[in-house]
Design a protein around this motif. Structure first.
Motif, mmCIF file in Angstrom:
data_model
loop_
_atom_site.group_PDB
_atom_site.id
_atom_site.type_symbol
_atom_site.label_atom_id
_atom_site.label_comp_id
_atom_site.label_asym_id
_atom_site.label_seq_id
_atom_site.Cartn_x
_atom_site.Cartn_y
_atom_site.Cartn_z
ATOM 1 N N ASP A 83 70.893 -5.346 -28.179
ATOM 2 C CA ASP A 83 72.676 -5.148 -27.967
ATOM 3 C C ASP A 83 72.872 -4.147 -26.749
ATOM 4 O O ASP A 83 73.226 -3.942 -25.728
ATOM 5 C CB ASP A 83 73.299 -4.349 -28.879
ATOM 6 N N TYR A 84 71.125 -3.864 -26.214
ATOM 7 C CA TYR A 84 71.184 -3.071 -24.918
ATOM 8 C C TYR A 84 70.307 -3.450 -23.763
ATOM 9 O O TYR A 84 69.859 -4.427 -23.966
ATOM 10 C CB TYR A 84 70.352 -1.727 -25.046
ATOM 11 N N PRO A 85 70.392 -2.886 -22.493
ATOM 12 C CA PRO A 85 72.161 -2.607 -21.937
ATOM 13 C C PRO A 85 73.148 -3.101 -22.053
ATOM 14 O O PRO A 85 73.319 -4.333 -21.550
ATOM 15 C CB PRO A 85 70.911 -2.455 -20.862
ATOM 16 N N VAL A 86 73.918 -2.250 -22.018
ATOM 17 C CA VAL A 86 75.222 -2.535 -21.997
ATOM 18 C C VAL A 86 75.186 -3.202 -20.130
ATOM 19 O O VAL A 86 75.405 -2.345 -19.784
ATOM 20 C CB VAL A 86 75.833 -1.449 -22.806
ATOM 21 N N PRO A 87 75.723 -4.539 -20.359
ATOM 22 C CA PRO A 87 76.102 -4.734 -19.049
ATOM 23 C C PRO A 87 77.573 -4.070 -18.483
ATOM 24 O O PRO A 87 77.285 -3.692 -16.722
ATOM 25 C CB PRO A 87 77.055 -6.109 -18.969
ATOM 26 N N GLY A 88 78.765 -3.489 -18.960
ATOM 27 C CA GLY A 88 79.270 -2.338 -18.431
ATOM 28 C C GLY A 88 78.991 -0.863 -18.087
ATOM 29 O O GLY A 88 79.272 -0.185 -17.254
ATOM 30 N N MET A 89 77.477 -1.077 -18.556
ATOM 31 C CA MET A 89 77.260 0.504 -18.470
ATOM 32 C C MET A 89 76.079 0.783 -16.781
ATOM 33 O O MET A 89 75.365 1.811 -16.372
ATOM 34 C CB MET A 89 76.737 1.558 -19.006
ATOM 35 N N ILE A 90 76.004 -0.649 -16.269
ATOM 36 C CA ILE A 90 74.396 -1.088 -15.177
ATOM 37 C C ILE A 90 75.099 -0.402 -13.756
ATOM 38 O O ILE A 90 74.412 0.394 -13.075
ATOM 39 C CB ILE A 90 74.082 -2.463 -15.171
ATOM 40 N N PRO A 91 76.476 -0.228 -13.848
ATOM 41 C CA PRO A 91 76.712 0.151 -12.528
ATOM 42 C C PRO A 91 77.264 1.981 -12.210
ATOM 43 O O PRO A 91 76.926 2.204 -11.414
ATOM 44 C CB PRO A 91 78.542 -0.574 -12.295
ATOM 45 N N ALA A 92 77.267 1.729 -13.342
ATOM 46 C CA ALA A 92 77.589 3.326 -13.308
ATOM 47 C C ALA A 92 76.201 4.373 -13.809
ATOM 48 O O ALA A 92 76.064 5.451 -12.830
ATOM 49 C CB ALA A 92 78.033 4.075 -15.354
ATOM 50 N N ALA A 93 74.800 3.589 -14.452
ATOM 51 C CA ALA A 93 73.797 4.155 -14.700
ATOM 52 C C ALA A 93 73.273 3.608 -12.978
ATOM 53 O O ALA A 93 72.660 4.590 -12.049
ATOM 54 C CB ALA A 93 72.685 3.624 -15.020
ATOM 55 N N GLU A 94 73.651 2.665 -12.443
ATOM 56 C CA GLU A 94 73.294 2.918 -10.660
ATOM 57 C C GLU A 94 73.423 3.895 -9.679
ATOM 58 O O GLU A 94 73.418 3.785 -8.854
ATOM 59 C CB GLU A 94 73.648 1.259 -10.278
ATOM 60 N N GLU A 95 75.128 4.259 -9.779
ATOM 61 C CA GLU A 95 75.855 5.049 -9.434
ATOM 62 C C GLU A 95 75.174 7.087 -9.723
ATOM 63 O O GLU A 95 74.862 7.691 -8.926
ATOM 64 C CB GLU A 95 77.463 5.083 -9.986
ATOM 65 N N VAL A 96 74.534 6.671 -10.767
ATOM 66 C CA VAL A 96 73.933 8.169 -10.871
ATOM 67 C C VAL A 96 72.385 8.438 -9.724
ATOM 68 O O VAL A 96 71.968 9.329 -9.961
ATOM 69 C CB VAL A 96 73.522 8.298 -13.006
ATOM 70 N N LEU A 97 71.536 6.907 -10.280
ATOM 71 C CA LEU A 97 70.767 7.077 -9.030
ATOM 72 C C LEU A 97 70.805 7.714 -8.244
ATOM 73 O O LEU A 97 70.005 8.258 -7.322
ATOM 74 C CB LEU A 97 69.888 6.314 -9.470
ATOM 75 N N LYS A 98 72.002 6.686 -7.448
ATOM 76 C CA LYS A 98 72.250 7.394 -5.832
ATOM 77 C C LYS A 98 72.980 8.460 -5.754
ATOM 78 O O LYS A 98 72.649 9.271 -4.758
ATOM 79 C CB LYS A 98 73.906 6.214 -5.844
ATOM 80 N N ALA A 99 73.427 9.219 -6.985
ATOM 81 C CA ALA A 99 74.262 10.731 -6.604
ATOM 82 C C ALA A 99 73.227 11.925 -7.179
ATOM 83 O O ALA A 99 73.128 12.232 -6.205
ATOM 84 C CB ALA A 99 75.051 10.612 -8.026
ATOM 85 N N ARG A 100 71.782 11.018 -7.600
ATOM 86 C CA ARG A 100 71.008 12.170 -7.890
ATOM 87 C C ARG A 100 70.013 12.407 -6.795
ATOM 88 O O ARG A 100 70.022 13.009 -5.711
ATOM 89 C CB ARG A 100 69.647 11.439 -8.787
ATOM 90 N N GLU A 101 69.922 11.002 -5.828
ATOM 91 C CA GLU A 101 68.700 10.555 -4.592
ATOM 92 C C GLU A 101 69.634 11.639 -3.219
ATOM 93 O O GLU A 101 69.246 12.543 -2.628
ATOM 94 C CB GLU A 101 68.950 9.873 -4.128
ATOM 95 N N LEU A 102 71.119 11.498 -3.520
ATOM 96 C CA LEU A 102 71.660 12.359 -1.843
ATOM 97 C C LEU A 102 72.184 13.980 -2.670
ATOM 98 O O LEU A 102 71.652 14.622 -1.916
ATOM 99 C CB LEU A 102 73.554 11.892 -2.511
#
Length: 313
Positions: free
Chosen positions: A59-78
């Motif tokens: 059941d993991y990864p949850v498809p609906g949470m992938i954009p949130a994970a990508e956004e967190v990685l971008k925010a961390r780099e910024l």
């Protein structure tokens, strides 16, 4: 014969007293005992448990949470790029013996230092030049092959790489860490807010654990079994970890600092500590770089608070 009659009479009295005691207790508080003659065979249950764990991992990864994970990685780099740029303009000092930091050329005189390995308390800090890791606490975790793999044993601790806990959380959530991340010196404060809100969303779906004693973080449903309590936090050795559910502040520590307002003296005094406000180190750094701080931090920072008695003289 008389002995047998006396014994039977005593037994009847004892049984009557026991029955009366039982019925004297209300029905709602009576305990009904059951005896089970069948024994559970754990060897037969083990394959069923492992199969259930494997099915849960599908059941993991949850498809609906992938954009949130990508956004967190971008925010961390910024965030890292923005803080690194701001530290070239604004000085920061860190205590030599405890994790406290202060944004300014000189540290304050507030006696909140607990010394190396917390061997003391209420001491004056010894300030040295600070850097990026003093602002953004590097929280690391073991990198797992998959989230529901078997628990890491102590003798297996060198077989797994240590990575930032946020990166591990995003990878288990399906983010592509090889994706080219946008870089900027702008939007540092926005990146901080995006990072924390994104991690909060991911922790609602993906389990994470934190040690009660040394703040070690593990991304997964159960903590590892490596006997490393306190090793990565420069604290005393305690053996096995005591795992609890992790929250945002364990994965993204805010690193609180004392905040100086223009009417305060250049060096904050211990006598006026009740008049000084607090703020996360990143928030105070961005505010000194003329960033607009949201209203939710104003009470914490005591923006409209009264000045101390010394500064009113």
């Amino acid at each position: 014969m008389m002995l047998l009659l006396l014994t039977s009479a005593v037994l009847r009295i004892f049984n009557a007293m026991s029955v009366s005691r039982i019925y004297a207790v209300p029905m709602a508080f009576r305990v009904h005992w059951r005896s089970y003659s069948s024994k559970i065979d754990l060897k037969k249950l083990r394959p069923m448990i492992l199969e259930r764990i494997e099915n849960r991992a599908k059941d993991y990864p949850v498809p609906g949470m992938i954009p949130a994970a990508e956004e967190v990685l971008k925010a961390r780099e910024l965030l890292f790029q923005g803080v690194f740029t701001l530290l070239k303009r604004l000085p920061i000092v860190a205590c030599k013996f405890c994790p406290k930091v202060y944004i300014g050329e000189k540290g304050h005189l507030i006696q909140t230092c607990h010394g190396y390995r917390r061997i003391g308390k209420n001491r004056v800090h010894e300030w040295v030049h600070g850097g990026l890791n003093d602002m953004l606490v590097p929280v690391e975790a073991f990198h797992l092959h998959n989230m529901f793999q078997g628990a890491i044993k102590h003798q297996q601790r060198f077989n797994f790489e240590r990575v930032p806990a946020i990166v591990e959380l995003c990878m288990e959530a399906g983010a592509d860490v090889t994706h080219e991340i946008l870089r900027s010196a702008n939007g540092t404060f926005k990146a901080w807010e995006t990072l924390r809100s994104g991690v909060k969303k991911l922790l609602m779906v993906y389990p994470a654990k934190v040690c009660k004693h040394c703040s070690e973080v593990h991304i997964g449903p159960s903590g590892h079994q490596a006997l490393l309590c306190g090793v990565f936090r420069y604290e005393s050795w305690r053996g096995s970890h005591y795992w609890m559910k992790a929250k945002v502040n364990e994965v993204v520590p805010p690193k609180m600092v004392w905040r100086r307002r223009p009417q305060y003296p250049k060096v904050l005094l211990n006598e006026d500590r009740d008049y000084y406000g607090h703020a996360p180190a990143v928030v105070d750094l961005c505010s000194k770089a003329d960033a607009i701080v949201p209203s939710k931090y104003q009470c914490m920072m005591k923006v409209n608070g009264l000045p101390g008695p010394i500064t009113r003289l």
